[in-house]
Motif scaffolding. Sequence first.
Motif, PDB file in Angstrom:
ATOM      1  N   LYS A   2       0.808  -1.212   0.000  1.00 45.14           N
ATOM      2  CA  LYS A   2       0.000   0.000   0.000  1.00 45.14           C
ATOM      3  C   LYS A   2       0.844   1.266   0.000  1.00 45.14           C
ATOM      4  O   LYS A   2       1.915   1.319   0.580  1.00 45.14           O
ATOM      5  N   LYS A   3       0.306   2.276  -0.645  1.00 48.44           N
ATOM      6  CA  LYS A   3       0.972   3.568  -0.637  1.00 48.44           C
ATOM      7  C   LYS A   3       0.567   4.334   0.604  1.00 48.44           C
ATOM      8  O   LYS A   3      -0.330   3.938   1.335  1.00 48.44           O
ATOM      9  N   GLN A   5      -1.245   6.608   2.992  1.00 47.08           N
ATOM     10  CA  GLN A   5      -2.652   6.948   3.036  1.00 47.08           C
ATOM     11  C   GLN A   5      -2.847   8.442   3.258  1.00 47.08           C
ATOM     12  O   GLN A   5      -2.161   9.043   4.074  1.00 47.08           O
ATOM     13  N   GLU A  48      -8.568  12.325  -3.130  1.00 48.47           N
ATOM     14  CA  GLU A  48      -9.264  11.042  -2.999  1.00 48.47           C
ATOM     15  C   GLU A  48      -9.187  10.547  -1.564  1.00 48.47           C
ATOM     16  O   GLU A  48      -8.926   9.375  -1.294  1.00 48.47           O
ATOM     17  N   GLN A  50     -10.209   9.167   1.912  1.00 47.23           N
ATOM     18  CA  GLN A  50     -11.216   8.254   2.449  1.00 47.23           C
ATOM     19  C   GLN A  50     -10.988   8.145   3.947  1.00 47.23           C
ATOM     20  O   GLN A  50      -9.866   7.907   4.379  1.00 47.23           O
ATOM     21  N   ARG A  51     -12.044   8.297   4.688  1.00 44.96           N
ATOM     22  CA  ARG A  51     -11.903   8.168   6.134  1.00 44.96           C
ATOM     23  C   ARG A  51     -11.431   6.777   6.510  1.00 44.96           C
ATOM     24  O   ARG A  51     -11.868   5.790   5.933  1.00 44.96           O
ATOM     25  N   ASN A  52     -10.554   6.727   7.457  1.00 45.52           N
ATOM     26  CA  ASN A  52     -10.096   5.437   7.972  1.00 45.52           C
ATOM     27  C   ASN A  52     -11.080   4.977   9.049  1.00 45.52           C
ATOM     28  O   ASN A  52     -11.124   5.509  10.144  1.00 45.52           O
ATOM     29  N   MET A  53     -11.869   3.966   8.703  1.00 44.15           N
ATOM     30  CA  MET A  53     -12.918   3.515   9.613  1.00 44.15           C
ATOM     31  C   MET A  53     -12.364   2.965  10.915  1.00 44.15           C
ATOM     32  O   MET A  53     -13.035   2.975  11.941  1.00 44.15           O
ATOM     33  N   PHE A  54     -11.156   2.454  10.859  1.00 49.61           N
ATOM     34  CA  PHE A  54     -10.584   1.896  12.079  1.00 49.61           C
ATOM     35  C   PHE A  54     -10.302   3.014  13.070  1.00 49.61           C
ATOM     36  O   PHE A  54     -10.528   2.882  14.264  1.00 49.61           O
ATOM     37  N   SER A  55      -9.827   4.090  12.534  1.00 51.33           N
ATOM     38  CA  SER A  55      -9.571   5.238  13.383  1.00 51.33           C
ATOM     39  C   SER A  55     -10.882   5.809  13.921  1.00 51.33           C
ATOM     40  O   SER A  55     -11.023   6.065  15.118  1.00 51.33           O
ATOM     41  N   ASN A  57     -13.745   4.383  14.295  1.00 53.51           N
ATOM     42  CA  ASN A  57     -14.427   3.506  15.231  1.00 53.51           C
ATOM     43  C   ASN A  57     -13.666   3.312  16.531  1.00 53.51           C
ATOM     44  O   ASN A  57     -14.227   2.896  17.533  1.00 53.51           O
ATOM     45  N   LEU A  58     -12.387   3.608  16.481  1.00 50.37           N
ATOM     46  CA  LEU A  58     -11.607   3.521  17.708  1.00 50.37           C
ATOM     47  C   LEU A  58     -11.930   4.736  18.583  1.00 50.37           C
ATOM     48  O   LEU A  58     -11.979   4.653  19.803  1.00 50.37           O
ATOM     49  N   THR A  63     -19.841   1.995  16.668  1.00 48.51           N
ATOM     50  CA  THR A  63     -19.267   1.802  15.345  1.00 48.51           C
ATOM     51  C   THR A  63     -20.296   1.967  14.241  1.00 48.51           C
ATOM     52  O   THR A  63     -19.960   1.936  13.074  1.00 48.51           O
ATOM     53  N   THR A  65     -22.219  -0.131  13.219  1.00 50.97           N
ATOM     54  CA  THR A  65     -22.108  -1.346  12.414  1.00 50.97           C
ATOM     55  C   THR A  65     -22.898  -2.437  13.112  1.00 50.97           C
ATOM     56  O   THR A  65     -22.830  -2.571  14.330  1.00 50.97           O
ATOM     57  N   ASN A  95     -23.738   0.041   8.943  1.00 49.17           N
ATOM     58  CA  ASN A  95     -23.096  -0.891   8.031  1.00 49.17           C
ATOM     59  C   ASN A  95     -23.421  -2.297   8.486  1.00 49.17           C
ATOM     60  O   ASN A  95     -23.758  -2.519   9.650  1.00 49.17           O
TER      61      ASN A  95
ATOM     62  N   PHE B  54     -10.226  -2.651  15.545  1.00 49.10           N
ATOM     63  CA  PHE B  54     -10.013  -1.289  15.047  1.00 49.10           C
ATOM     64  C   PHE B  54      -8.682  -0.768  15.543  1.00 49.10           C
ATOM     65  O   PHE B  54      -7.944  -0.116  14.814  1.00 49.10           O
ATOM     66  N   GLN B 117     -12.363   2.469   2.824  1.00 48.99           N
ATOM     67  CA  GLN B 117     -12.492   2.957   4.196  1.00 48.99           C
ATOM     68  C   GLN B 117     -12.113   1.875   5.202  1.00 48.99           C
ATOM     69  O   GLN B 117     -11.576   2.169   6.256  1.00 48.99           O
TER      70      GLN B 117
END
Lengths: 337, 337
Positions: A2-3, A5, A48, A50-55, A57-58, A63, A65, A95, B54, B117
Amino acid sequence: MKKHQVTIIDIARQLGISKSTVSRALSCHPNVHEQTRIKVLKLAEEFEYQRNMFSVNLTRKATHTIGIIVPEFNRSFFPQVIKSAQEAAKDAGYNLIIAQSDENYQTEVTNAKLMLQYQVDGVLISLTKETNNFDHLKQFERRGVPIVFFNRVCDQIIAPKVIVDDYEGAFAAVEHLIETGKKKIAHLTGPETLKVCNNRKRGYFDALKKYDIPIDEELVLHYDLNLAQVRIYLNHFLAMDPRPDALFCVNDPTAVEVIKLLKAKGIKIPEEIAVVGFSNDLVSTFIEPQLTTVEQPIDQLGRTAVALLVDQINRDIANWKAHTVVLKTNLIIRASS
Amino acid sequence: MKKHQVTIIDIARQLGISKSTVSRALSCHPNVHEQTRIKVLKLAEEFEYQRNMFSVNLTRKATHTIGIIVPEFNRSFFPQVIKSAQEAAKDAGYNLIIAQSDENYQTEVTNAKLMLQYQVDGVLISLTKETNNFDHLKQFERRGVPIVFFNRVCDQIIAPKVIVDDYEGAFAAVEHLIETGKKKIAHLTGPETLKVCNNRKRGYFDALKKYDIPIDEELVLHYDLNLAQVRIYLNHFLAMDPRPDALFCVNDPTAVEVIKLLKAKGIKIPEEIAVVGFSNDLVSTFIEPQLTTVEQPIDQLGRTAVALLVDQINRDIANWKAHTVVLKTNLIIRASS
DNA sequence: CTGTTAGCGCATTCAT
DNA sequence: ATGAATGCGCTAACAG
């Protein structure tokens, strides 16, 4: 590989503002200058971002979800439920994490753990045919994660449940067979661990009772829902003397299998033996003769389950309600009876 | 309302050690005293500790998660693929996030965003029938997230693809129809946006050519895969003079629908019109007459796709390989031809 | 309206 | 073998 983020910090730096402002702009917080918001949104688009969902939700406690655990993916039933649940979840701002247990208790336990690890706000579950220990589900309760059962429910856990009126549906189906003049109605059902099966069986018995037809336990066979086994049980019925003139099956795939086997033996349906299923699966109109069956409101099932779960999530843990929603079924009479 | 979550800090405090040690014990780090590890594991069990994914995924660069985006959930095909993909993913140490696009381009775009995400390490995707813009997929490339197409692939994106040999399968199916004496073979196929459909169409044409049967473009109709539309196209074929004596359908649900309609009209299958499908869906043996069809190795499809993806993930971005794996099909001749 | 600060839970340096 | 410190990316008080 991965590049790097893109983060809100990248955007903030580029714009010479603080990351808080960027965060607010991105999440529609009211207190942001319109010009600033536009600049942020524009750059986010360009990068481009994109929110980091892990961040996310932490950071947040919830969540947004919900998890759904289904016992299998083979019939069209559960994918359909998932589809409607997903729509409902989306509408409610949630989600959906999907897991299927492959009719395997251990896999179900693993899936339950997975849901916990992903910090779901609530869980929808339909049990495997093997499940008769519920410790993995009690964990949800202990953790304050609400749970809603659907279709394959259990009594041992106090939680909301969404089921169709299996009793009523089965009753109507068997009553219909009686009314068409059938005298010896057999029932091929699933494992006794499944409450759905037992409810349908009760409906079967009570319909017989209503018409003063003597109950014959011999006419009820339980099998493991593995279609390859159906011929064994069917042969058992066929060996009886006199043999049954009708067969009420626990679900459509079973009924379709029965029809295929009966046709192979040259037995006329419904003249010699009538066959009725349960679910109104897609397959029920493909088979010849088309299958008489009890329709379940699948879409409503998924949507109701989600609604109940979201309701639980927004409620204080002390106020969880555990009522059962029973959806109406509808007998569809076709050529197999 | 969720209760307080048990963290490694709770365990550390209780044991009077540091959270680092707990973390190491829990993740099988070598440098931890055996006694300590046992104590930690025991307490973790007792506390019903579950790692917060997360947090874990925010810390690590990789999430060990792959996403799968399928166009629909209606046929048994995609759920089956998902099932095998999930097994393969699990074996490779990956979790699977499932998303279905409902044959809707916009939903597919949303799903693609969702995958980003959730920081998936890679994506498996099968396109909707509407998709003819691929910007949402190019994003994966730019972000260094490998992508593998399966079943519904496209040429515009350079990436590994797993497909079945649609050309070969269609060729064999049509050749079979010719060999059974059919002279005027029609073809009902899907949207031209779908490469699967075009490959099957090529197979259809080339089989005809091989036997010097003149190509008649009138005999090929495209439809949108909405089963409710099938009767329109079928009627068009039936109105021809002479009318076709065989119909090769792009997939099994279509073929089954055709058979139902032909039977309703009292047209004999296969004597008057033979029908052949593609997929060996479960439905193909339920319909009467049972459907001749081209079997696809679904399990292998899911597993291969995962294998290719994992391979890409472990490879440097500069070394991505984009070869296409073509799986063999198998013609299953049944009563409809 | 905006910036500063402080974590969320964990893995991972770097010390010891 | 263990502990202390740092930071992943983001949201949410708290100040201004």
